[in-house]
Design a protein around this motif. Sequence first.
Motif, short mmCIF file in Angstrom:
data_model
loop_
_atom_site.label_atom_id
_atom_site.label_comp_id
_atom_site.label_asym_id
_atom_site.label_seq_id
_atom_site.Cartn_x
_atom_site.Cartn_y
_atom_site.Cartn_z
N ILE A 59 0.84 -1.20 0.00
CA ILE A 59 0.00 0.00 0.00
C ILE A 59 0.87 1.25 0.00
O ILE A 59 0.59 2.23 -0.71
CB ILE A 59 -0.95 -0.02 1.21
N LEU A 60 1.95 1.21 0.78
CA LEU A 60 2.86 2.36 0.84
C LEU A 60 3.46 2.66 -0.53
O LEU A 60 3.60 3.83 -0.93
CB LEU A 60 3.96 2.08 1.86
N LYS A 61 3.81 1.62 -1.27
CA LYS A 61 4.40 1.81 -2.59
C LYS A 61 3.40 2.47 -3.54
O LYS A 61 3.75 3.41 -4.28
CB LYS A 61 4.86 0.46 -3.14
N VAL A 62 2.16 1.99 -3.54
CA VAL A 62 1.15 2.58 -4.42
C VAL A 62 0.81 3.99 -3.98
O VAL A 62 0.62 4.89 -4.81
CB VAL A 62 -0.11 1.68 -4.45
N ALA A 63 0.73 4.22 -2.67
CA ALA A 63 0.43 5.56 -2.16
C ALA A 63 1.52 6.55 -2.57
O ALA A 63 1.23 7.72 -2.87
CB ALA A 63 0.30 5.52 -0.64
N GLU A 64 2.76 6.08 -2.62
CA GLU A 64 3.84 6.95 -3.09
C GLU A 64 3.67 7.29 -4.56
O GLU A 64 3.87 8.44 -4.98
CB GLU A 64 5.18 6.25 -2.86
N LEU A 65 3.28 6.31 -5.37
CA LEU A 65 3.06 6.57 -6.80
C LEU A 65 1.90 7.55 -7.02
O LEU A 65 1.96 8.38 -7.94
CB LEU A 65 2.77 5.25 -7.52
N LEU A 66 0.87 7.46 -6.19
CA LEU A 66 -0.29 8.33 -6.34
C LEU A 66 -0.11 9.69 -5.67
O LEU A 66 -0.97 10.56 -5.82
CB LEU A 66 -1.54 7.65 -5.76
N GLY A 67 0.97 9.85 -4.89
CA GLY A 67 1.13 11.09 -4.15
C GLY A 67 0.08 11.25 -3.07
O GLY A 67 -0.39 12.36 -2.77
N PHE A 68 -0.30 10.15 -2.44
CA PHE A 68 -1.33 10.11 -1.40
C PHE A 68 -0.62 10.26 -0.05
O PHE A 68 -0.36 9.29 0.67
CB PHE A 68 -2.08 8.78 -1.50
N ASN A 69 -0.32 11.51 0.34
CA ASN A 69 0.53 11.76 1.51
C ASN A 69 -0.13 11.32 2.81
O ASN A 69 0.56 10.86 3.73
CB ASN A 69 0.88 13.24 1.58
N GLN A 70 -1.43 11.46 2.94
CA GLN A 70 -2.10 11.05 4.17
C GLN A 70 -1.97 9.54 4.38
O GLN A 70 -1.77 9.06 5.49
CB GLN A 70 -3.57 11.46 4.12
N CYS A 71 -2.06 8.79 3.29
CA CYS A 71 -1.90 7.34 3.39
C CYS A 71 -0.45 6.97 3.71
O CYS A 71 -0.20 6.06 4.50
CB CYS A 71 -2.34 6.69 2.07
N ILE A 72 0.49 7.69 3.10
CA ILE A 72 1.91 7.44 3.40
C ILE A 72 2.19 7.67 4.88
O ILE A 72 2.86 6.87 5.54
CB ILE A 72 2.81 8.33 2.53
N LYS A 73 1.65 8.75 5.42
CA LYS A 73 1.85 9.05 6.84
C LYS A 73 1.26 7.95 7.72
O LYS A 73 1.87 7.52 8.71
CB LYS A 73 1.22 10.40 7.16
N SER A 74 0.06 7.50 7.38
CA SER A 74 -0.58 6.44 8.18
C SER A 74 0.20 5.13 8.09
O SER A 74 0.33 4.41 9.08
CB SER A 74 -2.02 6.23 7.70
N CYS A 75 0.72 4.81 6.91
CA CYS A 75 1.53 3.59 6.75
C CYS A 75 2.79 3.67 7.59
O CYS A 75 3.19 2.67 8.22
CB CYS A 75 1.89 3.38 5.28
N LEU A 76 3.43 4.83 7.63
CA LEU A 76 4.64 4.99 8.43
C LEU A 76 4.33 4.89 9.92
O LEU A 76 5.10 4.31 10.69
CB LEU A 76 5.29 6.33 8.12
N GLU A 77 3.20 5.43 10.36
CA GLU A 77 2.80 5.29 11.76
C GLU A 77 2.54 3.83 12.11
O GLU A 77 2.88 3.37 13.21
CB GLU A 77 1.55 6.13 12.02
N TYR A 78 1.94 3.11 11.20
CA TYR A 78 1.71 1.67 11.42
C TYR A 78 3.04 0.92 11.52
O TYR A 78 3.24 0.12 12.43
CB TYR A 78 0.87 1.13 10.27
N LEU A 79 3.96 1.19 10.57
CA LEU A 79 5.24 0.47 10.56
C LEU A 79 6.10 0.82 11.76
O LEU A 79 6.90 0.00 12.22
CB LEU A 79 6.00 0.81 9.27
N GLU A 80 5.92 2.02 12.30
CA GLU A 80 6.69 2.41 13.48
C GLU A 80 6.22 1.67 14.72
O GLU A 80 7.00 1.40 15.64
CB GLU A 80 6.58 3.92 13.68
#
Length: 528
Positions: free
Chosen positions: A214-235
């Motif tokens: 999901i993080l990879k696709v969110a990066e391709l789409l420029g979906f910053n809110q999703c990227i932030k949520s993925c990083l919070e989950y991974l942390e």
Amino acid sequence: MAEIRLTRLEQGQTKIKSVPIAVTPEGFWCCPSPVVFQKNLKSQNPLNKPVRPSSPPHKSNIQKKQQAPVADRKPLPLKPPPPPAPAPAPSEQQAAVPDNSTPSAPSERPQRPKLEHVPRKVSIEFGVSGTSDLKVVLMGRQSFCVKLSVHRDVLAENSSFFASKLLQGQDGSPCLEINDCEDVEIYVETVGLMYCPEIKQRLIKQSVARVLRILKVAELLGFNQCIKSCLEYLEAVPWIGEEEEEKVVSSVLRLQGESIGVIPVLKRVSSETLNHAPKDTLYHIIDLVLKSNEERGRREMKTVVLKLLRENIGVPSPHFCHETIYDSCRGCVTSLVGLFRQAVADIHTNDEAAKQIAFEADNLSWLLDILTDCQVADEFATIWAQQQELMVLHAKIPAVSRHHVSCITAKVFVGIGRGQILPSKEIRLMLLKTWLHPLMDDYRWLQHGCRSFDQKVVEEGIGRTILTLPLEDQQSILLAWLGSFLKAGDSCPNLQRAFQVWWRRTFVRPYVDSQENFLELDCSMIIK
């Protein structure tokens, strides 16, 4: 439950298949599970095979059997002819096949389209049903596509990629096509997350591997809110195994230039604060292990630390690591000398003193193992060869208390004999003159009181160490050993192999060399 329908793109192509999905209170239509996508990609039998209802053929066969008279019945052939093909359903009309009374020839059968040529589509709607104003078509592999019914304002607000696409001359076009989607399933789920006010809650039950997708696709789409949520989950989530850790770190490092908060995740594997004082940390770990009085925990942690240091063999280790271990070695030697002094002062050496000597000797032996594995034990041989006071004190206490020190001597000789420790010639000679005689005095105790003692390995190590010296030193040491061996027998190391090598070097080789020189001189005179 809502439904997804696999719709036909062309007439006679496939039958409708319903897939149940869930609808959240927020109005988000959950995308199909991975199993649904995998079945649509792999199991395509309904797309290739014409539908043959099972009930009508059975009824027709029963009627034919009932109408046939008993007299006309014939024995069944070995290979019965195939039953006539049923008529196609009205909703799935394909090329008509003439219905002859005789079975149709193989050439007359309709050709089935190849799997890779059959388009397949899944329709998914997001938000409130029937209010979408944009169709996004995702073209995946093997002609598999997904049509999304979405909303322009939602995509433009959450994704810089879609915002750019919608502004690039689309002129209000109701359809946007995206080709070559590598991960259609995750693409659909990521678009669906744009409709969720709490993305992190949607990620809680996901696996780390899926969140990375999901993080990879969110990066391709420029979906910053999703990227932030993925990083919070991974942390916050545990990483299972080194392989998963490497995948997380590599994926997060790719986002480092995005300035969206990757440092909290990376702090799990690196720290600027700890890197300032690694020597103190390592020294503290070794000191805790060396001073532990709990036998089992101490033994197990010695094994763990030794294993971890062995894994770094071949990787240049920092100089502070060797310095730290040698500082601990010197501390153990100093403590060992102090214990021997106390034992000599107390004529009646008690069990507690012997236990403390064995404790420190075991610590020193463990540190020697570490240095040998790190290939930096040459200095240890120098330190051990210089312990003249310890050698003198060694002879003044009973063998039951002192023989643990001889285990260290034996280990040094084995390391030299195997080429793992390479001290200078002077240090090798000093070692033998200082510690060989105490080792021979404790040999019987080593054979019967030390479980890790390997007699053959130790004898080979001592012999090889002697044979690295000049021939004169070999002679003096081996002759002294011979006198002890003839008196003590099995209570003395058996160095016969080294003695034989020295014998040949001393008595046989000079004669052979002189004969060869004589022959060479004789041949040269004949030639002249």
